[in-house]
Design a protein around this motif. Structure first.
Motif, PDB file in Angstrom:
ATOM      1  N   LYS A   1     -11.014  41.157 -12.382  1.00 24.70           N
ATOM      2  CA  LYS A   1     -11.380  42.569 -12.591  1.00 24.70           C
ATOM      3  C   LYS A   1     -12.902  42.706 -12.707  1.00 24.70           C
ATOM      4  N   ASN A   2     -13.542  41.790 -13.402  1.00 24.36           N
ATOM      5  CA  ASN A   2     -15.007  41.846 -13.494  1.00 24.36           C
ATOM      6  C   ASN A   2     -15.628  41.723 -12.103  1.00 24.36           C
ATOM      7  N   GLY A   3     -15.052  40.831 -11.282  1.00 23.87           N
ATOM      8  CA  GLY A   3     -15.557  40.662  -9.911  1.00 23.87           C
ATOM      9  C   GLY A   3     -15.512  41.990  -9.169  1.00 23.87           C
TER      10      GLY A   3
ATOM     11  N   SER B   1     -14.959  34.139  -6.688  1.00 25.52           N
ATOM     12  CA  SER B   1     -16.325  34.441  -6.217  1.00 25.52           C
ATOM     13  C   SER B   1     -16.417  35.922  -5.905  1.00 25.52           C
ATOM     14  N   ASP B   2     -17.520  36.527  -6.278  1.00 18.00           N
ATOM     15  CA  ASP B   2     -17.722  37.926  -5.893  1.00 18.00           C
ATOM     16  C   ASP B   2     -19.093  38.097  -5.257  1.00 18.00           C
ATOM     17  N   THR B   3     -19.228  39.204  -4.535  1.00 15.54           N
ATOM     18  CA  THR B   3     -20.513  39.511  -3.899  1.00 15.54           C
ATOM     19  C   THR B   3     -21.183  40.648  -4.676  1.00 15.54           C
TER      20      THR B   3
ATOM     21  N   ILE C   1     -23.318  42.293  -8.329  1.00 21.02           N
ATOM     22  CA  ILE C   1     -24.710  42.467  -8.761  1.00 21.02           C
ATOM     23  C   ILE C   1     -25.324  41.195  -9.327  1.00 21.02           C
ATOM     24  N   GLY C   2     -24.484  40.244  -9.743  1.00 24.89           N
ATOM     25  CA  GLY C   2     -24.999  38.981 -10.285  1.00 24.89           C
ATOM     26  C   GLY C   2     -25.428  39.084 -11.745  1.00 24.89           C
ATOM     27  N   ILE C   3     -25.680  37.928 -12.340  1.00 18.96           N
ATOM     28  CA  ILE C   3     -26.066  37.867 -13.758  1.00 18.96           C
ATOM     29  C   ILE C   3     -27.341  37.020 -13.848  1.00 18.96           C
ATOM     30  N   ALA C   4     -28.334  37.517 -14.576  1.00 19.64           N
ATOM     31  CA  ALA C   4     -29.601  36.764 -14.706  1.00 19.64           C
ATOM     32  C   ALA C   4     -29.348  35.450 -15.451  1.00 19.64           C
TER      33      ALA C   4
ATOM     34  N   HIS D   1     -24.862  33.913 -22.732  1.00 21.13           N
ATOM     35  CA  HIS D   1     -24.397  34.890 -23.729  1.00 21.13           C
ATOM     36  C   HIS D   1     -23.147  35.664 -23.312  1.00 21.13           C
ATOM     37  N   ILE D   2     -22.794  35.617 -22.025  1.00 22.45           N
ATOM     38  CA  ILE D   2     -21.756  36.551 -21.550  1.00 22.45           C
ATOM     39  C   ILE D   2     -20.370  36.306 -22.154  1.00 22.45           C
ATOM     40  N   PHE D   3     -20.129  35.098 -22.715  1.00 27.76           N
ATOM     41  CA  PHE D   3     -18.807  34.846 -23.307  1.00 27.76           C
ATOM     42  C   PHE D   3     -18.756  35.238 -24.787  1.00 27.76           C
TER      43      PHE D   3
ATOM     44  N   TYR E   1     -20.631  41.244 -25.928  1.00 30.00           N
ATOM     45  CA  TYR E   1     -21.900  41.126 -25.182  1.00 30.00           C
ATOM     46  C   TYR E   1     -21.767  41.778 -23.806  1.00 30.00           C
ATOM     47  N   ARG E   2     -22.723  42.614 -23.453  1.00 28.26           N
ATOM     48  CA  ARG E   2     -22.781  43.209 -22.116  1.00 28.26           C
ATOM     49  C   ARG E   2     -24.226  43.100 -21.649  1.00 28.26           C
ATOM     50  N   THR E   3     -24.429  42.760 -20.380  1.00 22.55           N
ATOM     51  CA  THR E   3     -25.817  42.610 -19.920  1.00 22.55           C
ATOM     52  C   THR E   3     -26.460  43.997 -19.805  1.00 22.55           C
ATOM     53  N   ASP E   4     -27.789  44.024 -19.893  1.00 27.05           N
ATOM     54  CA  ASP E   4     -28.506  45.304 -19.834  1.00 27.05           C
ATOM     55  C   ASP E   4     -28.204  46.051 -18.541  1.00 27.05           C
TER      56      ASP E   4
ATOM     57  N   SER F   1     -18.668  51.673 -18.101  1.00 22.00           N
ATOM     58  CA  SER F   1     -18.391  51.434 -19.513  1.00 22.00           C
ATOM     59  C   SER F   1     -17.555  50.159 -19.622  1.00 22.00           C
ATOM     60  N   GLY F   2     -17.611  49.510 -20.746  1.00 17.89           N
ATOM     61  CA  GLY F   2     -16.835  48.282 -20.943  1.00 17.89           C
ATOM     62  C   GLY F   2     -16.822  47.957 -22.417  1.00 17.89           C
ATOM     63  N   THR F   3     -16.069  46.914 -22.767  1.00 22.09           N
ATOM     64  CA  THR F   3     -15.916  46.593 -24.190  1.00 22.09           C
ATOM     65  C   THR F   3     -16.610  45.283 -24.586  1.00 22.09           C
ATOM     66  N   GLY F   4     -16.885  44.425 -23.597  1.00 24.05           N
ATOM     67  CA  GLY F   4     -17.439  43.110 -23.926  1.00 24.05           C
ATOM     68  C   GLY F   4     -16.390  42.215 -24.576  1.00 24.05           C
ATOM     69  N   LEU F   5     -15.104  42.568 -24.376  1.00 22.38           N
ATOM     70  CA  LEU F   5     -14.000  41.780 -24.950  1.00 22.38           C
ATOM     71  C   LEU F   5     -13.477  40.750 -23.948  1.00 22.38           C
ATOM     72  N   GLY F   6     -13.558  41.140 -22.647  1.00 23.80           N
ATOM     73  CA  GLY F   6     -12.895  40.372 -21.586  1.00 23.80           C
ATOM     74  C   GLY F   6     -13.267  38.905 -21.540  1.00 23.80           C
ATOM     75  N   LEU F   7     -14.571  38.602 -21.448  1.00 20.37           N
ATOM     76  CA  LEU F   7     -14.978  37.201 -21.302  1.00 20.37           C
ATOM     77  C   LEU F   7     -14.834  36.431 -22.613  1.00 20.37           C
ATOM     78  N   ALA F   8     -14.951  37.136 -23.747  1.00 16.15           N
ATOM     79  CA  ALA F   8     -14.753  36.450 -25.031  1.00 16.15           C
ATOM     80  C   ALA F   8     -13.308  35.958 -25.113  1.00 16.15           C
TER      81      ALA F   8
ATOM     82  N   ARG G   1     -19.967  33.237  -9.384  1.00 15.50           N
ATOM     83  CA  ARG G   1     -18.814  32.354  -9.142  1.00 15.50           C
ATOM     84  C   ARG G   1     -18.363  31.778 -10.471  1.00 15.50           C
ATOM     85  N   PHE G   2     -17.129  32.065 -10.844  1.00 12.08           N
ATOM     86  CA  PHE G   2     -16.550  31.512 -12.066  1.00 12.08           C
ATOM     87  C   PHE G   2     -15.510  30.479 -11.638  1.00 12.08           C
ATOM     88  N   THR G   3     -15.637  29.237 -12.123  1.00 11.17           N
ATOM     89  CA  THR G   3     -14.655  28.209 -11.774  1.00 11.17           C
ATOM     90  C   THR G   3     -13.913  27.778 -13.033  1.00 11.17           C
TER      91      THR G   3
HETATM   92  P1  ADP Z   1     -17.015  44.132 -19.998  1.00 13.79           P
HETATM   93  O1  ADP Z   1     -16.761  43.874 -18.552  1.00 13.79           O
HETATM   94  O2  ADP Z   1     -15.972  44.965 -20.656  1.00 13.79           O
HETATM   95  O3  ADP Z   1     -18.404  44.636 -20.260  1.00 13.79           O
HETATM   96  P2  ADP Z   1     -16.765  41.252 -20.326  1.00 13.79           P
HETATM   97  O4  ADP Z   1     -16.663  40.470 -21.584  1.00 13.79           O
HETATM   98  O5  ADP Z   1     -15.671  41.118 -19.351  1.00 13.79           O
HETATM   99  O6  ADP Z   1     -16.952  42.743 -20.805  1.00 13.79           O
HETATM  100  O7  ADP Z   1     -18.119  40.840 -19.618  1.00 13.79           O
HETATM  101  C1  ADP Z   1     -19.309  40.740 -20.378  1.00 13.79           C
HETATM  102  C2  ADP Z   1     -20.514  41.065 -19.508  1.00 13.79           C
HETATM  103  O8  ADP Z   1     -20.756  40.004 -18.568  1.00 13.79           O
HETATM  104  C3  ADP Z   1     -20.348  42.317 -18.657  1.00 13.79           C
HETATM  105  O9  ADP Z   1     -20.668  43.471 -19.373  1.00 13.79           O
HETATM  106  C4  ADP Z   1     -21.358  42.042 -17.537  1.00 13.79           C
HETATM  107  O10 ADP Z   1     -22.648  42.361 -18.014  1.00 13.79           O
HETATM  108  C5  ADP Z   1     -21.269  40.530 -17.349  1.00 13.79           C
HETATM  109  N1  ADP Z   1     -20.371  40.134 -16.252  1.00 13.79           N
HETATM  110  C6  ADP Z   1     -19.142  39.582 -16.385  1.00 13.79           C
HETATM  111  N2  ADP Z   1     -18.622  39.294 -15.183  1.00 13.79           N
HETATM  112  C7  ADP Z   1     -19.527  39.668 -14.260  1.00 13.79           C
HETATM  113  C8  ADP Z   1     -19.580  39.604 -12.839  1.00 13.79           C
HETATM  114  N3  ADP Z   1     -18.566  39.111 -12.102  1.00 13.79           N
HETATM  115  N4  ADP Z   1     -20.701  40.055 -12.226  1.00 13.79           N
HETATM  116  C9  ADP Z   1     -21.741  40.554 -12.942  1.00 13.79           C
HETATM  117  N5  ADP Z   1     -21.754  40.632 -14.290  1.00 13.79           N
HETATM  118  C10 ADP Z   1     -20.667  40.199 -14.948  1.00 13.79           C
END
Ligand code: ADP
Length: 308
Positions: A185-187, A214-216, A218-221, A227-229, A233-236, A243-250, A274-276
């Motif tokens: 879903k994040n992809g 793998s997704d094409t 916006i990418g993550i710095a 920090h994303i797990f 936490y949500r990137t700037d 909108s999101g909760t920052g719950l998914g990856l945790a 790419r998440f493996t």
């Molecule tokens: P949410 O998606 O609800 O914000 P997640 O815990 O799933 O929360 O993800 C945390 C953060 O990691 C996202 O807010 C986003 O900034 C970054 N992120 C996660 N997956 C991706 C991805 N595939 N591509 C770009 N950024 C991502």
């Protein structure tokens, strides 16, 4: 002479009995000390238990509260979703109303996903009661892709499961479905229109299976990757996109840990991520291979697998 001898022997006897007495005293002192230590430990234990009891009870109450509220909400959402779907079956409705019903369904699905994450997160710490079994990973992937098809279509992102063998793994089916749901879903969410998300099985060994998403997008710095797990936490860069909760990856992190698996992420801004995920195929795998250094961030829990 005999008097002298008896005097000496009396003295020796007195010395012996005084040594015995001092030994007795020492033993008594030691016994008293041991009892004191034991009492102190017991008092400390009882005090800690008494002090923590309200915290423990509050946690249990909070867990039950989240569980029952989530179930109540899910029941109401299921009714709402069915009503929207039934209303959509009416071929005489205007296109605009049809679109609104579609949006309603998407929003209901979104709330359901948040509740699923919340419910599973609520069980972190009580995971030892969760059952493990052989799970058909391909079926799990297909179920996830079906659940995400509508969202992908709406966002103009193509979703693909590569047609290679995916062997079963040893795990918890509900947990694994949520893990891959969150990643895929994040992809989709963080991809631009005409982007793509591909799920592929990249490695099969006697003990492990690796799945790559793998997704094409916006990418993550690179400085954000560690920090994303973290919870909430949500990137700037995504704050204003969606909108999101920052719950998914945790939750993904907790599920990987629960499975004694591994997760590796690498990403390039503007190119994609790419998440493996590596999962065990049997309950007790052999000693894991020495980790190979790759760019990105890895969390490896395979060393905590029970050994056969
Ligand atoms: P949410 O998606 O609800 O914000 P997640 O815990 O799933 O929360 O993800 C945390 C953060 O990691 C996202 O807010 C986003 O900034 C970054 N992120 C996660 N997956 C991706 C991805 N595939 N591509 C770009 N950024 C991502």
């Amino acid at each position: 002479m005999s008097v002298g001898y008896s005097t000496i022997s009396t003295q020796v006897g007195v010395r012996k009995s005084s040594r015995a007495a001092s030994n007795e005293v020492q033993r008594a002192q030691f016994g008293l000390f041991a009892v004191l230590v034991l009492v102190a430990v017991l008092v400390a234990l009882i005090t800690t238990r008494l002090a923590l009891a309200p915290v423990g009870e509050a946690l249990i109450t909070q867990r039950r509260f989240i569980e029952s509220i989530s179930h109540e909400l899910r029941t109401s959402l299921a009714v709402l979703k069915t009503q929207n779907e039934v209303a959509k079956l009416d071929s005489t409705i205007q296109e605009a109303i049809g679109d609104t019903l579609d949006q309603n369904i998407t929003e209901i699905d979104h709330i359901n996903e948040i509740l699923n994450n919340l419910l599973l997160f609520n069980r972190v710490g009580t995971f030892d009661t969760i059952t493990f079994e052989t799970v058909d990973l391909r079926a799990v992937m297909q179920a996830v892709l079906t659940r995400l098809q509508r969202l992908a279509e709406r966002r103009g992102v193509s979703l693909r499961l590569e047609d290679a063998e995916i062997p079963p793994v040893y795990g918890n089916a509900t947990g694994l479905e949520q893990l891959f749901f969150n990643l895929i879903k994040n992809g989709v969410t963080y991809s631009l229109r005409d982007g793509s998300v591909t799920v592929a099985c990249t490695s099969i060994t006697e003990h492990e299976v690796a799945i790559r998403i793998s997704d094409t997008g916006i990418g993550i710095a690179s400085e954000e990757l560690p920090h994303i797990f973290k919870l909430f936490y949500r990137t700037d860069s995504v704050q204003e996109i969606t909108s999101g909760t920052g719950l998914g990856l945790a939750l993904v992190y907790e599920i990987i840990k629960l499975h004694s698996g591994k997760i590796h992420v690498e990403s390039t801004i503007g190119v994609g991520s790419r998440f493996t995920v590596t999962l065990p195929r049997q309950p007790a795998a052999a000693t894991p291979a020495t980790p190979v250094h790759q760019p990105g961030v890895t969390y490896d829990f395979s060393a905590s697998r029970p050994r056969s």
